[in-house]
Design a protein around this motif. Structure first.
Motif, PDB file in Angstrom:
ATOM      1  N   ARG A 146     -93.681-105.806 -15.740  1.00  0.00           N
ATOM      2  CA  ARG A 146     -93.881-104.429 -15.664  1.00  0.00           C
ATOM      3  C   ARG A 146     -94.904-104.044 -14.803  1.00  0.00           C
ATOM      4  O   ARG A 146     -95.152-103.067 -14.263  1.00  0.00           O
ATOM      5  CB  ARG A 146     -95.492-104.030 -17.053  1.00  0.00           C
ATOM      6  N   LEU A 147     -95.354-104.978 -14.185  1.00  0.00           N
ATOM      7  CA  LEU A 147     -96.924-104.784 -13.168  1.00  0.00           C
ATOM      8  C   LEU A 147     -96.004-104.987 -11.614  1.00  0.00           C
ATOM      9  O   LEU A 147     -96.326-103.951 -11.194  1.00  0.00           O
ATOM     10  CB  LEU A 147     -97.828-105.891 -13.373  1.00  0.00           C
ATOM     11  N   ARG A 198     -92.910-100.165  -6.565  1.00  0.00           N
ATOM     12  CA  ARG A 198     -93.489 -98.393  -6.764  1.00  0.00           C
ATOM     13  C   ARG A 198     -93.940 -97.791  -5.993  1.00  0.00           C
ATOM     14  O   ARG A 198     -93.986 -97.279  -5.337  1.00  0.00           O
ATOM     15  CB  ARG A 198     -93.250 -97.630  -8.408  1.00  0.00           C
ATOM     16  N   PHE A 199     -95.347 -98.958  -5.769  1.00  0.00           N
ATOM     17  CA  PHE A 199     -96.262 -98.700  -5.276  1.00  0.00           C
ATOM     18  C   PHE A 199     -96.755 -99.460  -3.496  1.00  0.00           C
ATOM     19  O   PHE A 199     -97.453 -99.369  -3.465  1.00  0.00           O
ATOM     20  CB  PHE A 199     -98.103 -98.572  -5.705  1.00  0.00           C
ATOM     21  N   THR A 239    -100.360-106.674  -6.181  1.00  0.00           N
ATOM     22  CA  THR A 239    -100.564-106.653  -7.704  1.00  0.00           C
ATOM     23  C   THR A 239    -101.053-108.584  -7.727  1.00  0.00           C
ATOM     24  O   THR A 239    -100.749-109.374  -6.956  1.00  0.00           O
ATOM     25  CB  THR A 239     -99.533-106.201  -7.565  1.00  0.00           C
ATOM     26  N   LYS A 277     -92.376-103.791 -11.502  1.00  0.00           N
ATOM     27  CA  LYS A 277     -92.013-102.997 -10.854  1.00  0.00           C
ATOM     28  C   LYS A 277     -92.733-101.871  -9.840  1.00  0.00           C
ATOM     29  O   LYS A 277     -92.717-100.957  -9.522  1.00  0.00           O
ATOM     30  CB  LYS A 277     -92.035-102.328 -12.354  1.00  0.00           C
ATOM     31  N   GLN A 278     -94.334-101.888 -11.435  1.00  0.00           N
ATOM     32  CA  GLN A 278     -95.253-101.223 -10.649  1.00  0.00           C
ATOM     33  C   GLN A 278     -95.550-101.084  -9.284  1.00  0.00           C
ATOM     34  O   GLN A 278     -95.650-100.353  -8.547  1.00  0.00           O
ATOM     35  CB  GLN A 278     -96.710-101.117 -11.273  1.00  0.00           C
TER      36      GLN A 278
END
Length: 256
Positions: free
Chosen positions: A94-95, A101-102, A63, A97-98
């Motif tokens: 937002r990015l 998650r991944f 990211t 947290k994403q």
């Protein structure tokens, strides 16, 4: 890597602000492949001063979050000369947290005089957005590296630099406020900015000596070497248990 010897703090500030600096898109193109940009904070809107997306660092999905000043006048006006608004920081959150998650590492590229101080930004919760961005970054269970390659101004930069490793290029600066602002507050005279820059220790070497940053990257940038350094460092950080990674990051900033 080291910076040139004997360079003054005022000269570092001048070079950090130079229009000749690589912009974030140039760094992204050199460091990543298959980059896909995301837009919007899912609440207020999009901010062109904040680039956020995913790509590949060699074979590693990653990211990427970066401030962007733009090169043309219209772009610079749209980005407030690289000063993000609340929706920019919320897009970054937002990015992040994403990424957690991944299980993707996060790389931030920073060149900003600071968060935009406009009326709409303040009404939109600028202070809260910066604080939330710092809190989110500090608690991420994935590795985070920040690279300051131009200006690193105040909380607007810290919001993207609460990382496991903070690197600076040799012609960049990182400060609580501008030397002009410092001089205006201390001496009521913004013209003493060069003197203020020296007093503030606005050189990468001073920040490295104080443990504020972890590495100085020589300029012009050797992208092949920088890319390999990032790959190696992310691999080492990924080898640590997530809880230890977060604790170590927290301890790093508590020292300050």
């Amino acid at each position: 890597m080291t910076e040139e010897k004997g360079i003054s703090a005022a000269e570092v500030v001048k070079q950090a602000r130079s229009d000749a600096k690589s912009n974030s898109w140039q760094l992204i193109d050199q460091l990543l492949t298959d980059f896909h940009e995301f837009h919007g904070d899912r609440h207020s809107g999009d901010d062109p001063a904040m680039i956020a997306g995913i790509g590949r660092l060699s074979d590693q999905p990653i990211t990427l979050i970066a401030t962007q000043k733009g090169t043309e006048v219209k772009d610079r006006l749209a980005t407030h000369f690289g000063s993000p608004e609340p929706w920019g920081y919320r897009k970054a959150i937002r990015l992040m947290k994403q990424a957690e998650r991944f299980n993707r590492p996060v790389l931030t590229l920073i060149n900003t005089p600071g968060a935009f101080p406009g009326v709409d930004a303040e009404k939109g919760g600028q202070g809260e957005a910066i604080a939330s961005c710092i809190a989110t970054m500090m608690s991420l269970k994935v590795p985070v590296i920040a690279l300051i390659f131009g200006e690193g101004g105040s909380g607007g930069a810290l919001a993207l630099a609460s990382a496991d490793q903070v690197w600076m290029t040799a012609h960049s600066e990182y400060s609580i406020l501008s030397p002009e602002g410092f001089a205006s507050i201390l001496w009521k005279d913004a013209k003493r900015s060069a003197e203020a820059a020296e007093l503030m220790g606005l050189t990468p070497k001073a920040l490295l000596d104080d443990g504020i940053v972890d590495q100085i990257i020589a300029e012009p940038l050797d992208f092949t070497a920088l890319k390999q350094q990032l790959v190696t460092e992310f691999k080492e950080l990924f080898a640590m248990p997530a809880a230890k990674l977060v604790d170590q990051r927290y301890a790093r900033f508590r020292k300050f």
